[in-house]
Design a protein around this motif. Structure first.
Motif, PDB file in Angstrom:
ATOM      1  N   ASP A  24      -3.245  -5.297   1.626  1.00  0.00           N
ATOM      2  CA  ASP A  24      -2.475  -5.789   0.476  1.00  0.00           C
ATOM      3  C   ASP A  24      -3.219  -5.539  -0.827  1.00  0.00           C
ATOM      4  O   ASP A  24      -2.622  -5.153  -1.832  1.00  0.00           O
ATOM      5  N   GLN A  25      -4.521  -5.753  -0.828  1.00  0.00           N
ATOM      6  CA  GLN A  25      -5.329  -5.541  -2.033  1.00  0.00           C
ATOM      7  C   GLN A  25      -5.348  -4.067  -2.427  1.00  0.00           C
ATOM      8  O   GLN A  25      -5.215  -3.724  -3.601  1.00  0.00           O
ATOM      9  N   ILE A  26      -5.487  -3.198  -1.447  1.00  0.00           N
ATOM     10  CA  ILE A  26      -5.521  -1.758  -1.724  1.00  0.00           C
ATOM     11  C   ILE A  26      -4.155  -1.256  -2.172  1.00  0.00           C
ATOM     12  O   ILE A  26      -4.050  -0.418  -3.069  1.00  0.00           O
ATOM     13  N   LEU A  27      -3.090  -1.778  -1.560  1.00  0.00           N
ATOM     14  CA  LEU A  27      -1.751  -1.283  -1.843  1.00  0.00           C
ATOM     15  C   LEU A  27      -1.180  -1.777  -3.161  1.00  0.00           C
ATOM     16  O   LEU A  27      -0.235  -1.189  -3.679  1.00  0.00           O
ATOM     17  N   ALA A  28      -1.734  -2.825  -3.720  1.00  0.00           N
ATOM     18  CA  ALA A  28      -1.182  -3.396  -4.949  1.00  0.00           C
ATOM     19  C   ALA A  28      -0.958  -2.344  -6.041  1.00  0.00           C
ATOM     20  O   ALA A  28       0.109  -2.311  -6.642  1.00  0.00           O
ATOM     21  N   ALA A  30      -0.745   0.924  -5.595  1.00  0.00           N
ATOM     22  CA  ALA A  30      -0.139   2.155  -5.060  1.00  0.00           C
ATOM     23  C   ALA A  30       1.334   2.230  -5.434  1.00  0.00           C
ATOM     24  O   ALA A  30       2.052   1.240  -5.332  1.00  0.00           O
ATOM     25  N   PRO A  31       1.810   3.384  -5.880  1.00  0.00           N
ATOM     26  CA  PRO A  31       3.215   3.522  -6.270  1.00  0.00           C
ATOM     27  C   PRO A  31       4.208   3.124  -5.172  1.00  0.00           C
ATOM     28  O   PRO A  31       5.216   2.496  -5.463  1.00  0.00           O
ATOM     29  N   ALA A  32       3.946   3.480  -3.930  1.00  0.00           N
ATOM     30  CA  ALA A  32       4.883   3.138  -2.855  1.00  0.00           C
ATOM     31  C   ALA A  32       4.775   1.664  -2.465  1.00  0.00           C
ATOM     32  O   ALA A  32       5.729   1.090  -1.951  1.00  0.00           O
ATOM     33  N   GLY A  33       3.606   1.070  -2.661  1.00  0.00           N
ATOM     34  CA  GLY A  33       3.423  -0.348  -2.394  1.00  0.00           C
ATOM     35  C   GLY A  33       3.427  -0.743  -0.924  1.00  0.00           C
ATOM     36  O   GLY A  33       3.564  -1.907  -0.588  1.00  0.00           O
ATOM     37  N   ARG A  34       3.296   0.231  -0.022  1.00  0.00           N
ATOM     38  CA  ARG A  34       3.288  -0.071   1.416  1.00  0.00           C
ATOM     39  C   ARG A  34       2.616   1.070   2.150  1.00  0.00           C
ATOM     40  O   ARG A  34       2.571   2.195   1.659  1.00  0.00           O
ATOM     41  N   PRO A  35       2.087   0.782   3.335  1.00  0.00           N
ATOM     42  CA  PRO A  35       1.535   1.872   4.140  1.00  0.00           C
ATOM     43  C   PRO A  35       2.660   2.687   4.782  1.00  0.00           C
ATOM     44  O   PRO A  35       3.816   2.246   4.830  1.00  0.00           O
ATOM     45  N   ALA A  36       2.311   3.841   5.260  1.00  0.00           N
ATOM     46  CA  ALA A  36       3.296   4.693   5.938  1.00  0.00           C
ATOM     47  C   ALA A  36       3.754   4.046   7.235  1.00  0.00           C
ATOM     48  O   ALA A  36       2.978   3.400   7.929  1.00  0.00           O
TER      49      ALA A  36
END
Length: 70
Positions: A24-28, A30-36
């Motif tokens: 969650d911290q890393i994805l905050a 990120a443009p997609a906001g979620r892992p693949a």
């Protein structure tokens, strides 16, 4: 290896083995906001194994929701 028609490529999803709070911290940002999703990673693998990728060799394909480009 290319002369022997062997291709070595790598898929990197960036989030293997991470805890959910860390994801969650890393994805905050990120443009997609979620892992693949698994099917998105599988589609990339199928592509790299296909004849459409026959001239690809030695690449690292990031599947990270534009994290590196964001």
């Amino acid at each position: 290896w290319a002369a022997q028609r062997l291709r070595v490529d790598r898929i990197r999803t960036r989030f293997e083995g991470l805890s959910q709070p860390l994801k969650d911290q890393i994805l905050a940002p990120a443009p997609a906001g979620r892992p693949a999703e698994a099917d998105e990673v599988a589609a990339a693998i199928v592509f790299l194994l296909s004849e459409d990728a026959s001239y690809f060799s030695g690449i690292e394909l990031p599947i990270d929701g534009a994290y590196l480009n964001g």
